[in-house]
Design a protein around this motif. Sequence first.
Motif, PDB file in Angstrom:
ATOM      1  N   CYS A 180     -15.057   4.856 -17.320  1.00 54.99           N
ATOM      2  CA  CYS A 180     -14.032   5.609 -18.028  1.00 54.99           C
ATOM      3  C   CYS A 180     -13.470   6.653 -17.061  1.00 54.99           C
ATOM      4  O   CYS A 180     -14.226   7.495 -16.567  1.00 54.99           O
ATOM      5  N   PRO A 181     -12.183   6.612 -16.779  1.00 52.50           N
ATOM      6  CA  PRO A 181     -11.633   7.525 -15.762  1.00 52.50           C
ATOM      7  C   PRO A 181     -11.293   8.913 -16.275  1.00 52.50           C
ATOM      8  O   PRO A 181     -10.827   9.759 -15.521  1.00 52.50           O
ATOM      9  N   THR A 182     -11.535   9.164 -17.562  1.00 51.34           N
ATOM     10  CA  THR A 182     -11.126  10.416 -18.200  1.00 51.34           C
ATOM     11  C   THR A 182     -12.190  11.490 -18.034  1.00 51.34           C
ATOM     12  O   THR A 182     -13.380  11.242 -18.281  1.00 51.34           O
ATOM     13  N   ILE A 183     -11.751  12.664 -17.656  1.00 49.97           N
ATOM     14  CA  ILE A 183     -12.660  13.803 -17.511  1.00 49.97           C
ATOM     15  C   ILE A 183     -12.340  14.820 -18.604  1.00 49.97           C
ATOM     16  O   ILE A 183     -11.247  15.387 -18.647  1.00 49.97           O
ATOM     17  N   ALA A 184     -13.282  15.028 -19.522  1.00 50.50           N
ATOM     18  CA  ALA A 184     -13.157  16.054 -20.567  1.00 50.50           C
ATOM     19  C   ALA A 184     -14.131  17.176 -20.243  1.00 50.50           C
ATOM     20  O   ALA A 184     -15.222  16.933 -19.708  1.00 50.50           O
ATOM     21  N   CYS A 185     -13.757  18.407 -20.596  1.00 51.40           N
ATOM     22  CA  CYS A 185     -14.581  19.549 -20.186  1.00 51.40           C
ATOM     23  C   CYS A 185     -15.909  19.602 -20.932  1.00 51.40           C
ATOM     24  O   CYS A 185     -16.913  20.070 -20.404  1.00 51.40           O
ATOM     25  N   GLY A 186     -15.929  19.145 -22.210  1.00 51.18           N
ATOM     26  CA  GLY A 186     -17.159  19.161 -22.990  1.00 51.18           C
ATOM     27  C   GLY A 186     -17.505  20.498 -23.600  1.00 51.18           C
ATOM     28  O   GLY A 186     -18.482  20.601 -24.347  1.00 51.18           O
ATOM     29  N   THR A 187     -16.694  21.536 -23.337  1.00 54.44           N
ATOM     30  CA  THR A 187     -17.048  22.876 -23.806  1.00 54.44           C
ATOM     31  C   THR A 187     -15.965  23.539 -24.652  1.00 54.44           C
ATOM     32  O   THR A 187     -16.231  24.553 -25.293  1.00 54.44           O
ATOM     33  N   PRO A 226     -12.874  14.599 -27.929  1.00 52.11           N
ATOM     34  CA  PRO A 226     -12.593  14.862 -26.516  1.00 52.11           C
ATOM     35  C   PRO A 226     -11.216  14.395 -26.074  1.00 52.11           C
ATOM     36  O   PRO A 226     -10.709  14.871 -25.052  1.00 52.11           O
ATOM     37  N   SER A 227     -10.586  13.482 -26.820  1.00 49.94           N
ATOM     38  CA  SER A 227      -9.223  13.062 -26.473  1.00 49.94           C
ATOM     39  C   SER A 227      -8.232  14.218 -26.595  1.00 49.94           C
ATOM     40  O   SER A 227      -7.130  14.154 -26.042  1.00 49.94           O
ATOM     41  N   GLN A 228      -8.624  15.279 -27.306  1.00 45.18           N
ATOM     42  CA  GLN A 228      -7.769  16.457 -27.460  1.00 45.18           C
ATOM     43  C   GLN A 228      -8.265  17.635 -26.616  1.00 45.18           C
ATOM     44  O   GLN A 228      -7.848  18.781 -26.831  1.00 45.18           O
ATOM     45  N   CYS A 229      -9.124  17.361 -25.656  1.00 45.73           N
ATOM     46  CA  CYS A 229      -9.640  18.399 -24.758  1.00 45.73           C
ATOM     47  C   CYS A 229      -8.488  19.171 -24.123  1.00 45.73           C
ATOM     48  O   CYS A 229      -7.496  18.585 -23.678  1.00 45.73           O
ATOM     49  N   ILE A 230      -8.613  20.493 -24.082  1.00 46.93           N
ATOM     50  CA  ILE A 230      -7.521  21.319 -23.566  1.00 46.93           C
ATOM     51  C   ILE A 230      -7.325  21.144 -22.064  1.00 46.93           C
ATOM     52  O   ILE A 230      -6.259  21.481 -21.536  1.00 46.93           O
ATOM     53  N   SER A 231      -8.326  20.632 -21.367  1.00 46.49           N
ATOM     54  CA  SER A 231      -8.189  20.434 -19.918  1.00 46.49           C
ATOM     55  C   SER A 231      -8.396  18.973 -19.530  1.00 46.49           C
ATOM     56  O   SER A 231      -8.824  18.677 -18.415  1.00 46.49           O
ATOM     57  N   THR A 249      -8.195  15.438 -18.130  1.00 47.39           N
ATOM     58  CA  THR A 249      -7.556  14.904 -16.935  1.00 47.39           C
ATOM     59  C   THR A 249      -8.119  13.520 -16.660  1.00 47.39           C
ATOM     60  O   THR A 249      -9.078  13.083 -17.299  1.00 47.39           O
ATOM     61  N   VAL A 250      -7.514  12.832 -15.731  1.00 48.26           N
ATOM     62  CA  VAL A 250      -7.911  11.476 -15.370  1.00 48.26           C
ATOM     63  C   VAL A 250      -7.986  11.390 -13.855  1.00 48.26           C
ATOM     64  O   VAL A 250      -7.167  12.009 -13.146  1.00 48.26           O
ATOM     65  N   ILE A 251      -8.943  10.647 -13.342  1.00 47.40           N
ATOM     66  CA  ILE A 251      -9.014  10.491 -11.890  1.00 47.40           C
ATOM     67  C   ILE A 251      -7.684   9.922 -11.381  1.00 47.40           C
ATOM     68  O   ILE A 251      -7.010   9.167 -12.069  1.00 47.40           O
ATOM     69  N   GLY A 252      -7.324  10.339 -10.191  1.00 48.04           N
ATOM     70  CA  GLY A 252      -6.046   9.927  -9.635  1.00 48.04           C
ATOM     71  C   GLY A 252      -4.945  10.932  -9.872  1.00 48.04           C
ATOM     72  O   GLY A 252      -3.851  10.802  -9.317  1.00 48.04           O
ATOM     73  N   SER A 253      -5.230  11.935 -10.715  1.00 44.62           N
ATOM     74  CA  SER A 253      -4.224  12.969 -10.966  1.00 44.62           C
ATOM     75  C   SER A 253      -4.552  14.246 -10.194  1.00 44.62           C
ATOM     76  O   SER A 253      -3.811  14.642  -9.293  1.00 44.62           O
ATOM     77  N   LYS A 254      -5.698  14.860 -10.524  1.00 41.81           N
ATOM     78  CA  LYS A 254      -6.083  16.095  -9.845  1.00 41.81           C
ATOM     79  C   LYS A 254      -7.358  15.945  -9.028  1.00 41.81           C
ATOM     80  O   LYS A 254      -7.814  16.895  -8.387  1.00 41.81           O
ATOM     81  N   GLN A 255      -7.932  14.765  -9.092  1.00 38.26           N
ATOM     82  CA  GLN A 255      -9.066  14.429  -8.229  1.00 38.26           C
ATOM     83  C   GLN A 255      -8.914  12.970  -7.831  1.00 38.26           C
ATOM     84  O   GLN A 255      -8.219  12.210  -8.505  1.00 38.26           O
ATOM     85  N   PRO A 256      -9.522  12.565  -6.717  1.00 37.20           N
ATOM     86  CA  PRO A 256      -9.260  11.224  -6.176  1.00 37.20           C
ATOM     87  C   PRO A 256      -9.538  10.105  -7.167  1.00 37.20           C
ATOM     88  O   PRO A 256     -10.500  10.144  -7.942  1.00 37.20           O
ATOM     89  N   GLY A 257      -8.662   9.097  -7.143  1.00 34.42           N
ATOM     90  CA  GLY A 257      -8.751   7.971  -8.054  1.00 34.42           C
ATOM     91  C   GLY A 257      -9.346   6.729  -7.423  1.00 34.42           C
ATOM     92  O   GLY A 257     -10.130   6.801  -6.463  1.00 34.42           O
ATOM     93  N   CYS A 258      -8.939   5.575  -7.932  1.00 35.90           N
ATOM     94  CA  CYS A 258      -9.612   4.319  -7.581  1.00 35.90           C
ATOM     95  C   CYS A 258      -8.755   3.342  -6.792  1.00 35.90           C
ATOM     96  O   CYS A 258      -9.190   2.212  -6.553  1.00 35.90           O
ATOM     97  N   PHE A 259      -7.545   3.731  -6.384  1.00 36.00           N
ATOM     98  CA  PHE A 259      -6.789   2.886  -5.458  1.00 36.00           C
ATOM     99  C   PHE A 259      -7.358   3.120  -4.057  1.00 36.00           C
ATOM    100  O   PHE A 259      -6.703   3.616  -3.157  1.00 36.00           O
TER     101      PHE A 259
END
Length: 348
Positions: free
Chosen positions: A84-91, A100-105, A107-117
Motif C-alpha cells: 500500500c503506497p499510502t502514508i497516514a500519520c496515525g495520530t 485514515p483515508s481522511q488523514c490530514i497529512s 500522502t503517497v510515495i512518489g509525491s513527497k518521498q521516493p516512489g516505485c518507478f
Amino acid sequence: MNALKLYGISDLRYEQAQPPVIEQADDVIIRVTVTGICGSDLSRYKKLGPYVEGMVWGHEFTGVVEAVGNAVTHVSPGDRVAACPTIACGTCNRCLSGVPSQCISLTVIGSKQPGCFAEFTKLPAANVLPLPEGIAEEAAALLEPAAVALHGFYLTNLQPGRSVAVLGCGNIGLLSIRWATLFGTKTVFAIDLDPQKLTLAEQMGANVTICPKQKTAYEQLMEYTDGEGVDLAVEAAGSPATSAQVLALPRKGGEVVYMGIPYGDVPIERFYFEKIVRNELTLYGSWNAVSAPFPGKEWTTALQMMSSGRLDVTSMITHRLPLSEGVQAFADILQQKEFFGKVLLYPK
C-alpha cells in the motif's frame, strides 16, 4: 539505481537515484519487479508537475523484500509482497477515528518521498502485505488501483441484484465494473467514448456498453432502464463534463460515487444539478484506498479475490515495457499514438 524522476510538467527523466537504506526499525526495502502507470500520474505529468522537483515517481507496484528493519517480523528478505503506497500519520483525529483515508497529512510515495518507478523503494512494515501463492506479479501490480475502486464501493449501499452505471472506462472504471459484478450486481452499464475501452469493459463484466457520441449517455440509459435510471452511478472519467453528467444517471433515491479527479472547475447545468435535489440523491466522494485497521479491508479483500481468480485484471494490461522506456511511454500515451490500457514497467 535507475529511476524515473519527475522534474516538472512533461519533464520526466530516466537517471540514477540513491537507493533506499534502512533508517527505522520498521523499514522494509523492496526490490521492485513490476510497476504500473496510474491515470493520476498522467494528469500530474501533463498538468500539475511534481510535489517535489526531481522526486522518484510512481506508487503502483509489487516486488520482493530486499531488507528489513529489526522490528519487522511478518516479512523477510526474499518474500514476494504487495504494498500500500499510502502514508497516514496515525495520530490525527481522523486517523484515530478509524478513517485514515481522511488523514490530514495523507500522502503517497512518489509525491513527497521516493516512489516505485525505480529498482528499489522503501515503505513502513504496516504498508507491506505478503503476496499469496497464485497471484502473478503483474496482477499484484494492479492491487492498488483495485483497492481504490473497492474503497468507493464500500462507501455505498450497493446490494446484490441492483444496477450500476460506470462513467469512464479507464483503469479505475474497468476495475469498478469488475467489482460491481463481484458485488452481485444484476446489470452493469459501461459508458465511454472509446470503443476499445468498451470492449475491455465487456471483458471485465459489463452487461451493456454505451457510447455517447450520437446520443447522450443519459438518453440511452433511460431507454435501457425504462426511464428509471440505476441504483448507483460511478464517476470514473475524472472530467468536468462527466462530473456533472453522472448526476442524471441514478434513479430517484439513488447514489453517486465520485472516483475521478477532474483537475478543473466543474460547471453544472441546471438539468444535472436539479437531479440531486429532485431525485434526492446521495453523493459520495471517494479518496484513496485505506481504512482501519490499516491498510484496510480493501487490500485484504482484493488480495483474496485475486488469489481465488475472481478478480482477473489481465485483460486490462496492453503494454509491458522496461522502465528505461518510461519517458517515451508517457509521451506516447498522451499523444495517443495507439490504444493504451494498463501500462506496466519493469525495472530489470
